[in-house]
Scaffold this motif. Structure first.
Motif, PDB file in Angstrom:
ATOM      1  N   GLU A  23       0.839  -1.208   0.000  1.00 43.08           N
ATOM      2  CA  GLU A  23       0.000   0.000   0.000  1.00 43.08           C
ATOM      3  C   GLU A  23       0.870   1.253   0.000  1.00 43.08           C
ATOM      4  O   GLU A  23       0.570   2.221  -0.704  1.00 43.08           O
ATOM      5  CB  GLU A  23      -0.949   0.012   1.199  1.00 43.08           C
ATOM      6  CG  GLU A  23      -2.051  -1.019   1.141  1.00 43.08           C
ATOM      7  CD  GLU A  23      -3.078  -0.747   0.050  1.00 43.08           C
ATOM      8  OE1 GLU A  23      -3.282   0.423  -0.338  1.00 43.08           O
ATOM      9  OE2 GLU A  23      -3.686  -1.728  -0.420  1.00 43.08           O
ATOM     10  N   ALA A  24       1.934   1.242   0.789  1.00 46.91           N
ATOM     11  CA  ALA A  24       2.830   2.396   0.845  1.00 46.91           C
ATOM     12  C   ALA A  24       3.531   2.611  -0.497  1.00 46.91           C
ATOM     13  O   ALA A  24       3.656   3.742  -0.968  1.00 46.91           O
ATOM     14  CB  ALA A  24       3.860   2.211   1.956  1.00 46.91           C
ATOM     15  N   ILE A  25       3.969   1.526  -1.115  1.00 42.62           N
ATOM     16  CA  ILE A  25       4.635   1.625  -2.417  1.00 42.62           C
ATOM     17  C   ILE A  25       3.670   2.154  -3.473  1.00 42.62           C
ATOM     18  O   ILE A  25       3.985   3.077  -4.220  1.00 42.62           O
ATOM     19  CB  ILE A  25       5.198   0.253  -2.837  1.00 42.62           C
ATOM     20  CG1 ILE A  25       6.351  -0.151  -1.930  1.00 42.62           C
ATOM     21  CG2 ILE A  25       5.632   0.268  -4.302  1.00 42.62           C
ATOM     22  CD1 ILE A  25       6.748  -1.613  -2.055  1.00 42.62           C
ATOM     23  N   LEU A  26       2.497   1.569  -3.533  1.00 41.07           N
ATOM     24  CA  LEU A  26       1.520   1.935  -4.569  1.00 41.07           C
ATOM     25  C   LEU A  26       0.888   3.301  -4.324  1.00 41.07           C
ATOM     26  O   LEU A  26       0.319   3.892  -5.236  1.00 41.07           O
ATOM     27  CB  LEU A  26       0.448   0.853  -4.684  1.00 41.07           C
ATOM     28  CG  LEU A  26       0.974  -0.525  -5.126  1.00 41.07           C
ATOM     29  CD1 LEU A  26      -0.120  -1.570  -5.017  1.00 41.07           C
ATOM     30  CD2 LEU A  26       1.548  -0.469  -6.528  1.00 41.07           C
ATOM     31  N   GLY A  27       0.993   3.815  -3.116  1.00 39.91           N
ATOM     32  CA  GLY A  27       0.417   5.112  -2.770  1.00 39.91           C
ATOM     33  C   GLY A  27       1.347   6.291  -2.991  1.00 39.91           C
ATOM     34  O   GLY A  27       0.993   7.427  -2.701  1.00 39.91           O
ATOM     35  N   GLN A  28       2.540   6.040  -3.509  1.00 43.01           N
ATOM     36  CA  GLN A  28       3.494   7.122  -3.749  1.00 43.01           C
ATOM     37  C   GLN A  28       3.028   8.018  -4.894  1.00 43.01           C
ATOM     38  O   GLN A  28       2.374   7.566  -5.827  1.00 43.01           O
ATOM     39  CB  GLN A  28       4.876   6.551  -4.088  1.00 43.01           C
ATOM     40  CG  GLN A  28       5.497   5.745  -2.979  1.00 43.01           C
ATOM     41  CD  GLN A  28       5.776   6.586  -1.751  1.00 43.01           C
ATOM     42  OE1 GLN A  28       6.394   7.640  -1.833  1.00 43.01           O
ATOM     43  NE2 GLN A  28       5.294   6.128  -0.613  1.00 43.01           N
ATOM     44  N   SER A  29       3.396   9.274  -4.837  1.00 44.40           N
ATOM     45  CA  SER A  29       3.021  10.199  -5.910  1.00 44.40           C
ATOM     46  C   SER A  29       3.787   9.898  -7.199  1.00 44.40           C
ATOM     47  O   SER A  29       3.322  10.208  -8.287  1.00 44.40           O
ATOM     48  CB  SER A  29       3.268  11.647  -5.481  1.00 44.40           C
ATOM     49  OG  SER A  29       4.629  11.839  -5.156  1.00 44.40           O
ATOM     50  N   TYR A  30       4.960   9.298  -7.091  1.00 44.16           N
ATOM     51  CA  TYR A  30       5.735   8.884  -8.259  1.00 44.16           C
ATOM     52  C   TYR A  30       5.519   7.380  -8.418  1.00 44.16           C
ATOM     53  O   TYR A  30       6.049   6.579  -7.656  1.00 44.16           O
ATOM     54  CB  TYR A  30       7.218   9.191  -8.045  1.00 44.16           C
ATOM     55  CG  TYR A  30       8.069   8.954  -9.277  1.00 44.16           C
ATOM     56  CD1 TYR A  30       8.259   9.981 -10.194  1.00 44.16           C
ATOM     57  CD2 TYR A  30       8.670   7.736  -9.514  1.00 44.16           C
ATOM     58  CE1 TYR A  30       9.045   9.778 -11.323  1.00 44.16           C
ATOM     59  CE2 TYR A  30       9.449   7.526 -10.641  1.00 44.16           C
ATOM     60  CZ  TYR A  30       9.638   8.547 -11.534  1.00 44.16           C
ATOM     61  OH  TYR A  30      10.406   8.345 -12.646  1.00 44.16           O
ATOM     62  N   ALA A  31       4.709   7.023  -9.394  1.00 39.71           N
ATOM     63  CA  ALA A  31       4.338   5.615  -9.569  1.00 39.71           C
ATOM     64  C   ALA A  31       5.501   4.806 -10.129  1.00 39.71           C
ATOM     65  O   ALA A  31       6.138   5.224 -11.097  1.00 39.71           O
ATOM     66  CB  ALA A  31       3.146   5.495 -10.501  1.00 39.71           C
ATOM     67  N   PRO A  32       5.782   3.647  -9.537  1.00 40.52           N
ATOM     68  CA  PRO A  32       6.846   2.799 -10.071  1.00 40.52           C
ATOM     69  C   PRO A  32       6.432   2.166 -11.398  1.00 40.52           C
ATOM     70  O   PRO A  32       5.245   1.943 -11.650  1.00 40.52           O
ATOM     71  CB  PRO A  32       7.033   1.732  -8.994  1.00 40.52           C
ATOM     72  CG  PRO A  32       5.746   1.688  -8.260  1.00 40.52           C
ATOM     73  CD  PRO A  32       5.157   3.076  -8.352  1.00 40.52           C
ATOM     74  N   ALA A  33       7.418   1.881 -12.226  1.00 39.47           N
ATOM     75  CA  ALA A  33       7.155   1.190 -13.492  1.00 39.47           C
ATOM     76  C   ALA A  33       6.691  -0.233 -13.220  1.00 39.47           C
ATOM     77  O   ALA A  33       5.890  -0.791 -13.968  1.00 39.47           O
ATOM     78  CB  ALA A  33       8.412   1.179 -14.355  1.00 39.47           C
ATOM     79  N   GLU A  34       7.205  -0.810 -12.141  1.00 42.67           N
ATOM     80  CA  GLU A  34       6.828  -2.174 -11.768  1.00 42.67           C
ATOM     81  C   GLU A  34       7.132  -2.394 -10.294  1.00 42.67           C
ATOM     82  O   GLU A  34       7.991  -1.729  -9.717  1.00 42.67           O
ATOM     83  CB  GLU A  34       7.593  -3.204 -12.609  1.00 42.67           C
ATOM     84  CG  GLU A  34       9.090  -3.149 -12.408  1.00 42.67           C
ATOM     85  CD  GLU A  34       9.861  -4.120 -13.283  1.00 42.67           C
ATOM     86  OE1 GLU A  34       9.248  -5.030 -13.862  1.00 42.67           O
ATOM     87  OE2 GLU A  34      11.093  -3.958 -13.388  1.00 42.67           O
ATOM     88  N   VAL A  35       6.381  -3.312  -9.705  1.00 42.76           N
ATOM     89  CA  VAL A  35       6.639  -3.755  -8.340  1.00 42.76           C
ATOM     90  C   VAL A  35       6.786  -5.264  -8.410  1.00 42.76           C
ATOM     91  O   VAL A  35       5.889  -5.956  -8.883  1.00 42.76           O
ATOM     92  CB  VAL A  35       5.502  -3.369  -7.368  1.00 42.76           C
ATOM     93  CG1 VAL A  35       5.804  -3.869  -5.962  1.00 42.76           C
ATOM     94  CG2 VAL A  35       5.266  -1.865  -7.374  1.00 42.76           C
TER      95      VAL A  35
END
Length: 95
Positions: A23-35
């Motif tokens: 949730e913390a990763i996906l909630g960042q304002s800078y979206a990752p290319a992949e998790v």
């Protein structure tokens, strides 16, 4: 120009913390290319937790320890220069 970022999450029996981590990763304002979650042979519900997140890739391998898990996850990353920009934190650690 935005730089694509791969987020690598090695996990071993960390189901209790994994949803909060994702949730913390996906909630960042800078979206990752992949998790990518590298499930290092967990015997708990880690894989089931990841399955609730369709945008997160989960790869399960036999338990080999944290160093091997980090290296395996990095090898799976698609973002350029992923080997050069690694930050390691175990999923049980809180920032």
């Amino acid at each position: 120009m935005a730089v694509p970022v791969s987020v690598l999450v090695p996990v071993y029996n960390g189901a209790a913390y994994l949803a909060e981590t994702l949730e913390a990763i996906l909630g960042q304002s800078y979206a990752p290319a992949e998790v990518i979650v590298l499930n290092d042979g967990s015997t708990d519900d880690s894989a089931e937790v990841v399955a609730r997140y369709p945008s997160v890739r989960c790869v399960t391998v036999a338990n080999g320890g944290i160093c091997k898990a980090r290296n395996q996850a990095a090898a799976l990353a698609a973002s350029p220069r992923s080997e050069e920009r690694r930050v390691g934190k175990e999923c049980r650690s809180r920032w």
